[in-house]
Design a protein around this motif. Sequence first.
Motif, PDB file in Angstrom:
ATOM      1  N   TYR A 118      -6.505   1.485   6.053  1.00 56.64           N
ATOM      2  CA  TYR A 118      -5.255   2.133   6.433  1.00 56.64           C
ATOM      3  C   TYR A 118      -5.486   3.623   6.664  1.00 56.64           C
ATOM      4  CZ  TYR A 118      -2.921  -2.129   4.953  1.00 56.64           C
ATOM      5  OH  TYR A 118      -2.527  -3.435   4.844  1.00 56.64           O
ATOM      6  N   ASP A 119      -4.938   4.139   7.762  1.00 54.53           N
ATOM      7  CA  ASP A 119      -4.997   5.569   8.021  1.00 54.53           C
ATOM      8  C   ASP A 119      -4.285   6.310   6.893  1.00 54.53           C
ATOM      9  OD1 ASP A 119      -3.758   8.175   9.124  1.00 54.53           O
ATOM     10  OD2 ASP A 119      -5.217   7.652  10.673  1.00 54.53           O
ATOM     11  N   GLN A 120      -4.960   7.287   6.289  1.00 65.46           N
ATOM     12  CA  GLN A 120      -4.377   7.929   5.124  1.00 65.46           C
ATOM     13  C   GLN A 120      -3.163   8.794   5.463  1.00 65.46           C
ATOM     14  OE1 GLN A 120      -7.688  11.337   4.465  1.00 65.46           O
ATOM     15  NE2 GLN A 120      -5.951  11.427   3.088  1.00 65.46           N
ATOM     16  N   ASN A 121      -3.006   9.179   6.706  1.00 64.96           N
ATOM     17  CA  ASN A 121      -1.882  10.026   7.091  1.00 64.96           C
ATOM     18  C   ASN A 121      -0.711   9.222   7.647  1.00 64.96           C
ATOM     19  OD1 ASN A 121      -3.182  12.530   6.425  1.00 64.96           O
ATOM     20  ND2 ASN A 121      -4.434  12.268   8.251  1.00 64.96           N
ATOM     21  N   THR A 122      -0.975   8.334   8.594  1.00 62.16           N
ATOM     22  CA  THR A 122       0.101   7.542   9.192  1.00 62.16           C
ATOM     23  C   THR A 122       0.382   6.264   8.427  1.00 62.16           C
ATOM     24  OG1 THR A 122      -1.358   6.254  10.643  1.00 62.16           O
ATOM     25  CG2 THR A 122      -0.609   8.411  11.455  1.00 62.16           C
TER      26      THR A 122
ATOM     27  N   PHE B 118       0.853  -1.175   0.000  1.00 62.71           N
ATOM     28  CA  PHE B 118       0.000   0.000   0.000  1.00 62.71           C
ATOM     29  C   PHE B 118       0.901   1.242   0.000  1.00 62.71           C
ATOM     30  CE2 PHE B 118      -2.231   3.185   2.780  1.00 62.71           C
ATOM     31  CZ  PHE B 118      -3.167   3.593   1.833  1.00 62.71           C
ATOM     32  N   HIS B 119       0.767   2.050  -1.050  1.00 54.94           N
ATOM     33  CA  HIS B 119       1.634   3.204  -1.243  1.00 54.94           C
ATOM     34  C   HIS B 119       0.875   4.513  -1.062  1.00 54.94           C
ATOM     35  CE1 HIS B 119       5.073   1.094  -3.336  1.00 54.94           C
ATOM     36  NE2 HIS B 119       4.115   0.203  -3.562  1.00 54.94           N
ATOM     37  N   ALA B 120       1.586   5.515  -0.569  1.00 53.76           N
ATOM     38  CA  ALA B 120       1.137   6.903  -0.576  1.00 53.76           C
ATOM     39  C   ALA B 120       2.188   7.702  -1.331  1.00 53.76           C
ATOM     40  CB  ALA B 120       0.977   7.435   0.841  1.00 53.76           C
TER      41      ALA B 120
ATOM     42  N   GLY C 241       5.302  11.635  -7.871  1.00 55.41           N
ATOM     43  CA  GLY C 241       5.088  10.197  -7.962  1.00 55.41           C
ATOM     44  C   GLY C 241       5.942   9.387  -7.014  1.00 55.41           C
ATOM     45  N   LEU C 242       6.680  10.039  -6.136  1.00 54.02           N
ATOM     46  CA  LEU C 242       7.571   9.337  -5.217  1.00 54.02           C
ATOM     47  C   LEU C 242       6.860   9.011  -3.909  1.00 54.02           C
ATOM     48  CD1 LEU C 242      10.821  11.437  -5.747  1.00 54.02           C
ATOM     49  CD2 LEU C 242      10.175   9.274  -6.839  1.00 54.02           C
ATOM     50  N   ASP C 243       7.302   7.915  -3.284  1.00 54.58           N
ATOM     51  CA  ASP C 243       6.718   7.522  -2.006  1.00 54.58           C
ATOM     52  C   ASP C 243       6.954   8.596  -0.952  1.00 54.58           C
ATOM     53  OD1 ASP C 243       5.521   4.688  -1.783  1.00 54.58           O
ATOM     54  OD2 ASP C 243       7.294   4.359  -3.024  1.00 54.58           O
ATOM     55  N   LEU C 244       5.924   8.864  -0.176  1.00 55.56           N
ATOM     56  CA  LEU C 244       6.047   9.768   0.954  1.00 55.56           C
ATOM     57  C   LEU C 244       6.693   9.043   2.126  1.00 55.56           C
ATOM     58  CD1 LEU C 244       2.556  11.482   0.645  1.00 55.56           C
ATOM     59  CD2 LEU C 244       4.788  12.533   0.202  1.00 55.56           C
ATOM     60  N   PRO C 245       7.186   9.769   3.144  1.00 50.71           N
ATOM     61  CA  PRO C 245       7.775   9.104   4.309  1.00 50.71           C
ATOM     62  C   PRO C 245       6.832   8.073   4.917  1.00 50.71           C
ATOM     63  CG  PRO C 245       8.226  11.450   4.388  1.00 50.71           C
ATOM     64  CD  PRO C 245       7.276  11.247   3.231  1.00 50.71           C
ATOM     65  N   GLY C 246       7.367   6.883   5.216  1.00 49.27           N
ATOM     66  CA  GLY C 246       6.570   5.802   5.778  1.00 49.27           C
ATOM     67  C   GLY C 246       5.902   4.915   4.761  1.00 49.27           C
ATOM     68  N   SER C 247       5.985   5.283   3.494  1.00 51.75           N
ATOM     69  CA  SER C 247       5.385   4.502   2.407  1.00 51.75           C
ATOM     70  C   SER C 247       6.485   3.737   1.672  1.00 51.75           C
ATOM     71  CB  SER C 247       4.668   5.436   1.438  1.00 51.75           C
ATOM     72  OG  SER C 247       4.208   4.766   0.285  1.00 51.75           O
TER      73      SER C 247
ATOM     74  N   ALA D 134     -10.731  -4.599  -6.855  1.00 50.52           N
ATOM     75  CA  ALA D 134     -11.674  -3.527  -6.544  1.00 50.52           C
ATOM     76  C   ALA D 134     -10.932  -2.220  -6.307  1.00 50.52           C
ATOM     77  CB  ALA D 134     -12.498  -3.895  -5.318  1.00 50.52           C
ATOM     78  N   SER D 135     -11.501  -1.122  -6.766  1.00 50.05           N
ATOM     79  CA  SER D 135     -10.879   0.187  -6.614  1.00 50.05           C
ATOM     80  C   SER D 135     -10.809   0.596  -5.150  1.00 50.05           C
ATOM     81  CB  SER D 135     -11.662   1.225  -7.410  1.00 50.05           C
ATOM     82  OG  SER D 135     -11.656   0.897  -8.786  1.00 50.05           O
ATOM     83  N   LEU D 136      -9.876   1.485  -4.846  1.00 51.59           N
ATOM     84  CA  LEU D 136      -9.699   1.936  -3.474  1.00 51.59           C
ATOM     85  C   LEU D 136     -10.796   2.923  -3.079  1.00 51.59           C
ATOM     86  CD1 LEU D 136      -5.828   2.481  -3.246  1.00 51.59           C
ATOM     87  CD2 LEU D 136      -7.156   0.377  -3.063  1.00 51.59           C
ATOM     88  N   LEU D 137     -11.101   2.931  -1.786  1.00 53.10           N
ATOM     89  CA  LEU D 137     -12.117   3.830  -1.228  1.00 53.10           C
ATOM     90  C   LEU D 137     -11.477   4.654  -0.117  1.00 53.10           C
ATOM     91  CD1 LEU D 137     -15.105   4.770  -0.719  1.00 53.10           C
ATOM     92  CD2 LEU D 137     -15.286   2.819   0.866  1.00 53.10           C
ATOM     93  N   LEU D 138     -11.547   5.978  -0.243  1.00 50.81           N
ATOM     94  CA  LEU D 138     -11.088   6.882   0.814  1.00 50.81           C
ATOM     95  C   LEU D 138     -12.316   7.417   1.528  1.00 50.81           C
ATOM     96  CD1 LEU D 138      -9.031   8.574   2.358  1.00 50.81           C
ATOM     97  CD2 LEU D 138      -9.028  10.199   0.454  1.00 50.81           C
ATOM     98  N   LEU D 139     -12.427   7.087   2.817  1.00 52.59           N
ATOM     99  CA  LEU D 139     -13.629   7.434   3.581  1.00 52.59           C
ATOM    100  C   LEU D 139     -13.226   7.876   4.977  1.00 52.59           C
ATOM    101  CD1 LEU D 139     -16.762   7.412   3.866  1.00 52.59           C
ATOM    102  CD2 LEU D 139     -16.572   5.006   4.539  1.00 52.59           C
ATOM    103  N   ASN D 140     -13.492   9.129   5.299  1.00 47.43           N
ATOM    104  CA  ASN D 140     -13.248   9.666   6.640  1.00 47.43           C
ATOM    105  C   ASN D 140     -11.828   9.402   7.137  1.00 47.43           C
ATOM    106  OD1 ASN D 140     -15.906  10.614   6.753  1.00 47.43           O
ATOM    107  ND2 ASN D 140     -16.662   8.684   7.612  1.00 47.43           N
ATOM    108  N   GLY D 141     -10.868   9.657   6.261  1.00 46.21           N
ATOM    109  CA  GLY D 141      -9.476   9.555   6.651  1.00 46.21           C
ATOM    110  C   GLY D 141      -8.877   8.171   6.582  1.00 46.21           C
ATOM    111  N   VAL D 142      -9.634   7.199   6.093  1.00 51.47           N
ATOM    112  CA  VAL D 142      -9.143   5.823   5.976  1.00 51.47           C
ATOM    113  C   VAL D 142      -9.255   5.374   4.519  1.00 51.47           C
ATOM    114  CG1 VAL D 142      -9.438   3.421   6.710  1.00 51.47           C
ATOM    115  CG2 VAL D 142      -9.830   5.284   8.345  1.00 51.47           C
TER     116      VAL D 142
END
Length: 564
Positions: free
Chosen positions: A278-282, A204-206, A212-218, A249-257
Motif C-alpha cells: 500500500y502506498d504510504q501516502n495515498t 489497513f490503517h494510517a 492515534g486517530l485515522d488520517l483522511p482516507g484511512s 508478520a510485522s509490517l515493512l515500510l520500504l521506499n514509500g510502500v
Amino acid sequence: MIVLSTIHPMICTLSAKSFRAAGLDAWAKFLASTLALALAAAGCNGAGNTNPGIVPPPGTPGTQANDVLTYHNDNARTGLMPNESILTPANVNSTSFGLLFTIPVDGKVDAQPLYVSSVGSHNLVIVATEHGSLYAFDADVGTKIWHNSVSPGESPSDDRGCSQVTPEIGITSTPVIDRNAGPHGTIYVVAMSKDGSGSYFQRFHALDLTTGLDLPGSPKIVQATFAGTGDNSTGGMVVFDPGQYKERASLLLLNGVVYTAWSSHCDIRPYTGWIIGYDQNTLAQTSVLNVTPNGNEGSFWGSGAGPAADSAGNIIALQANGTFDASLNAQGFPAQGDFGNSFLKVSTTNRQLAVADYFAPANVQSENSVDEDLGSGGALVLPDMTDSTGHTRHLAVGAGKDAHIYVADRDNMGKFNAANNSQLYQDLTGSLGGSVFAMPAYFNGAIYYGAVGDTLKSFPIANAVVAAAPSSHSAGSFAFPGTTPSISANGTANGIVWAAENANPAVLHAYDASDLSRELYNSNQAANGRDHFGAGNKFITPTIAHGKVYVGTINGVGVFGLLH
C-alpha cells in the motif's frame, strides 16, 4: 508583560527539540514543562510554524537516535539498538537494574512495542493489543497519552478455531512508524475485526502519531485477487478471504510502500501466500503477489518477524509449507509459480512485486508433507562482507523448523536442486539444538540464535562465513518458542543481548554480548519477586531505548531500567 498571542511566530521556534539538538537537555525539560500550554495556546505546531488553534505537537521529523520505529529496529531486522549510552554491562545487574513499572492494557501484546522519542514533551512507547487497541504511553513514567480502538462498532475477531492467537484477534503484527508522514508522523497498522453479522474484515490503517486517530482516507479494507487456480479461486483468479488470514508478520515500510504479508489460522484451508503493498501516502494498493497461486498454503509467519529488506529494495522472507512446483522452467523457477517452503528474494522495482530469486531445500517436498517448514522463522539481512578472496558478499540468514541455519547469497540464492543443497552459500546442520520459532539478531560480526529447547547461541562471522559452532552460549535453555534476542550497544561497545523467556512469570534475561555464558541479569534474581512483570507471551521481542527495556506480556508491558 509580553502577550504570547501577538508574537507566537517567534516563540514557536523555541521548542524542546531545538534545545535537545543543541545538547541542552535540562533546558528542553524546562521548556517542555513550563511552556507547553503556552505554545499550544499560541498555535505552535512544533516545527517553528504556526497554525491557529491548539495543535498536537508533531515530534522531530526524521528518525532519532533512540527511535525504534519498526520490528527488530530496522529493515534488515538486525535487532540492534546501536545508540544505547545508559545501559552497560557494568550497571545491568539486580542491584542497579530492575522493573520500574508495568503498563496495563486491554489485551494480549503480541506486537513488539515501538519507541518514538521527543514527540512534543514526551518520549512515547506505542503498544498494540489483540483487543484491537493502539496506545501511546509516556515511555518514561507510563502515563497514557492516547488510546484508540481501531475498529469502532465492531469486535475483534474470534480465534477462528485455532489456538495460535486466542481468544481474540485484533492487532497481531508489529506496526511501522514514519515520523515524516502526515501532519505529525504516521503509524501504519493492520487490524482484524468482525461485525454483528459475523463478517470478518482486515483493515489497513494510517493513524496520526500524536492522537492515534485515522488520517483522511484511512482505513482501507484489505481486498485482493491474483491470477491462479489455487485455493479459493474462481474464474481463474485467487481471492483473498479476510476471515481465512491474520497479519502475523510485522509490517515493512520500504521506499514509500507499506508491505503486508499474510498467514493463516493454523493450517486451516483454503489459503495461499500473499504479499500486498500500500502506498504510504495515498493508501492505495500498489501491488499484489501470491506465491502459491496455483496451489495452496505457503503463507508468511516468521513468529512475528517482519519480512526484511536489503539496500537494493528487495524483500527477503521465509515462506511456510505449501505447494512447491518441482517442475522448473528454463530460468529454474517453479513452472506454476508455487514457491511453498522457500527462502525468497522479492523485487519491488517500480513498486511491482515479483519473485526475483529463491532457495528451496532439496527435501522441500518431504518437509512440506510433515509441516517442517522454513516459515516459522524470520529472515535477517547481513551487512556487506568481504570473503577470503576479496569479493563483497550480500548475505541473508534464516532458519525454521528443520533447525538448519541457511545462509543465502542474495546475488545467487541457489534455487532448487533435488539432489542436495550444494548450490546454497552455506547450510549449517547440527548448529542449533531445536526448531526455530524466532529470528536471529546481529551485532559486531556475530549472529545470535535462540532455538526451541536450546541455549541462546552466538555464531561469529569471519571472511563472510558463519561459523558452524557457536563461540558462546547461555547456561540456561529456552522452552517453546525459544527466544528472539534484541541487542543494545554504544557503537561496538557495551553490547548486551536481551532475551524474553515465555514462562509464568515471564523472565527478561540480559547477557554480555561478547560472552553469553555471562548472564548479567534476569528478572527472577531479585528477592520477593521484585521484578516480576506478568505472564509470558510467545514471540515477544524486547525493545531497548534510552536506558529502558520494554517487554510485552499477555496483558501489558513491563518497563525495566536503572533503579537509582
